[in-house]
Design a protein around this motif. Sequence first.
Motif, PDB file in Angstrom:
ATOM      1  N   LEU A 208      -0.906  -2.087   0.168  1.00  0.00           N
ATOM      2  CA  LEU A 208      -0.785  -0.662  -0.116  1.00  0.00           C
ATOM      3  C   LEU A 208      -2.141  -0.017  -0.376  1.00  0.00           C
ATOM      4  O   LEU A 208      -2.411   1.108   0.069  1.00  0.00           O
ATOM      5  N   GLU A 209      -3.001  -0.724  -1.089  1.00  0.00           N
ATOM      6  CA  GLU A 209      -4.323  -0.167  -1.402  1.00  0.00           C
ATOM      7  C   GLU A 209      -5.189  -0.015  -0.166  1.00  0.00           C
ATOM      8  O   GLU A 209      -6.096   0.828  -0.130  1.00  0.00           O
ATOM      9  N   ASN A 210      -4.926  -0.805   0.875  1.00  0.00           N
ATOM     10  CA  ASN A 210      -5.709  -0.704   2.116  1.00  0.00           C
ATOM     11  C   ASN A 210      -5.352   0.528   2.937  1.00  0.00           C
ATOM     12  O   ASN A 210      -6.110   0.905   3.834  1.00  0.00           O
ATOM     13  N   ARG A 211      -4.216   1.143   2.657  1.00  0.00           N
ATOM     14  CA  ARG A 211      -3.820   2.337   3.404  1.00  0.00           C
ATOM     15  C   ARG A 211      -4.640   3.544   2.944  1.00  0.00           C
ATOM     16  O   ARG A 211      -5.044   3.617   1.787  1.00  0.00           O
ATOM     17  N   PRO A 212      -4.902   4.491   3.856  1.00  0.00           N
ATOM     18  CA  PRO A 212      -5.733   5.651   3.471  1.00  0.00           C
ATOM     19  C   PRO A 212      -5.044   6.519   2.429  1.00  0.00           C
ATOM     20  O   PRO A 212      -3.816   6.675   2.435  1.00  0.00           O
ATOM     21  N   ASP A 213      -5.844   7.098   1.544  1.00  0.00           N
ATOM     22  CA  ASP A 213      -5.322   7.978   0.495  1.00  0.00           C
ATOM     23  C   ASP A 213      -5.059   9.370   1.057  1.00  0.00           C
ATOM     24  O   ASP A 213      -5.852   9.905   1.838  1.00  0.00           O
TER      25      ASP A 213
END
Length: 380
Positions: A208-213
Motif C-alpha cells: 500500500l505504501e508503494n502506491r502513489p499518494d
Amino acid sequence: GTFTTDLEALAAWLKKCGVTTVAMESTGVYWIPLFELLERRGFEVKLVDARHVKNVSGRKSDVLDCQWIQQLHTYGLLAGAFRPADEVCVLRSYLRQREMLTQTASMHIQHMQKALQQMNLLLHNVVSDITGATGMKIIKAILAGERDPRVLARHRHELCKHSRATIAKSLVGNYREEHLFALRQAVDLYETYQAKIADCDEAIIKQLENRPDVSDDGPPPTDKPIQARHRVRNGVDVRELLFKKSGIDLFTIPGLGADTLLTLASEVGFDLSPWKTEKHFASWLGICPGTKRSGGKILDAKTKRNPNRAAQAFRMAASSLHHSQTALGAFYRRIKARTGGQQAVTATAHKIARIYYAMLTKGTSYVELGQQAYEQRYKQ
C-alpha cells in the motif's frame, strides 16, 4: 503443450496470424499463466464467465467449446470479467493469502479446545477467547507444568468477567499426557500461523505504501473517535494510510473497519471507473434485487447468488450495524423487522456499497444523520 515455452510459442503464433483479441474461459487457476502472458504480449484478453458459454450444441468437447467461444466473441456477445490493475492484483494476493492463513489458524484453535475438553478443562466457559490475554497465559502455564488451579487463575486479566475462584474451578481436570501433547502441538502451530499472518500484514502495508499518494494531508478529525483496534494494523494507522492513497476518509462510513476496507481496496481498488454508475457496481457485486419480469409482472426478485469477496465484505459491514445508533443501523433494524435478517443484510450492504461508490467517484464526504433524524425522515 502447457509448459511456459509452449505458451510463448502459442503467443508468437497468434501474433503471426494477426490475432489482436482473445476470449478464454476461466478454469480454476489454470488460466492465470496464459492470461498474464498474453496481456504482456499486447493482446486484448477477455476472461469470460463459464455460465455465459455453457450452451454448446452437440457433444461436449474442448474443441466444440473453443469454437463456440470464438463464434460468440466474433459477434461481440461476450463481456470480459473485471480484473483490477496489476498493483491491485498483488495486494489482493496478499489479502487472500492472509485469509487462508487465518482460516487455518482457526482450525488449530479448535484443536486446542478439543484437547482442553478431553481433559475437562472448561476454560472456554470462563473466558470469551482462549487465545486472548487470559487464555493463552493459562495454557502456556499448563504446558510449562503448572497444575494448581489457584496458581493458574492468577493469570486472570483485570477485565475478565469471571472471578479467580470461578476460573480456578474450571481448571480442575484430568491432565493426561497424550492430551497435553496434542495441546502443545496445537499451540505451536497456532503461533506459527500467527507469525505468518504478521508477515502478510507487513507485506500488505508495504504494498500500500508503494502506491502513489493522492493527498498529502491526514484524515480530518471526526466527532466520534475511531477505536485503535479498528484502524491499526502492524503498528501502522490504516485510516491515515488509506486517506493518503484515496483522498477520502472511508472510515466515516458506519460498519467499515480496517479489515473490510483493506479487502475492498484489494478486490476493487480505488478507481471505480469500470462501473458506469452505482447501479452497475451494485449489480456486479450481486447485492441488488433481481429483474426477472414478464408482461409487467415480477416473476422473481431474488438477489443472484454471487461468491464475490467484495460483496462479502459489504455484507459483513452491514451485519455489524445491528446495534449501531446511526442512520444505517436504523435502516437495518427497520428492514429486519419487516422482511427478516437476511434481506436486511443485503439491503444495507447495497446502501453501503452505493455510498462507497459515490465517495470514491465524486470525492464527497459521508455525513452521518443519526438514528433520530433518519426515523423522523422516515415518518415524514
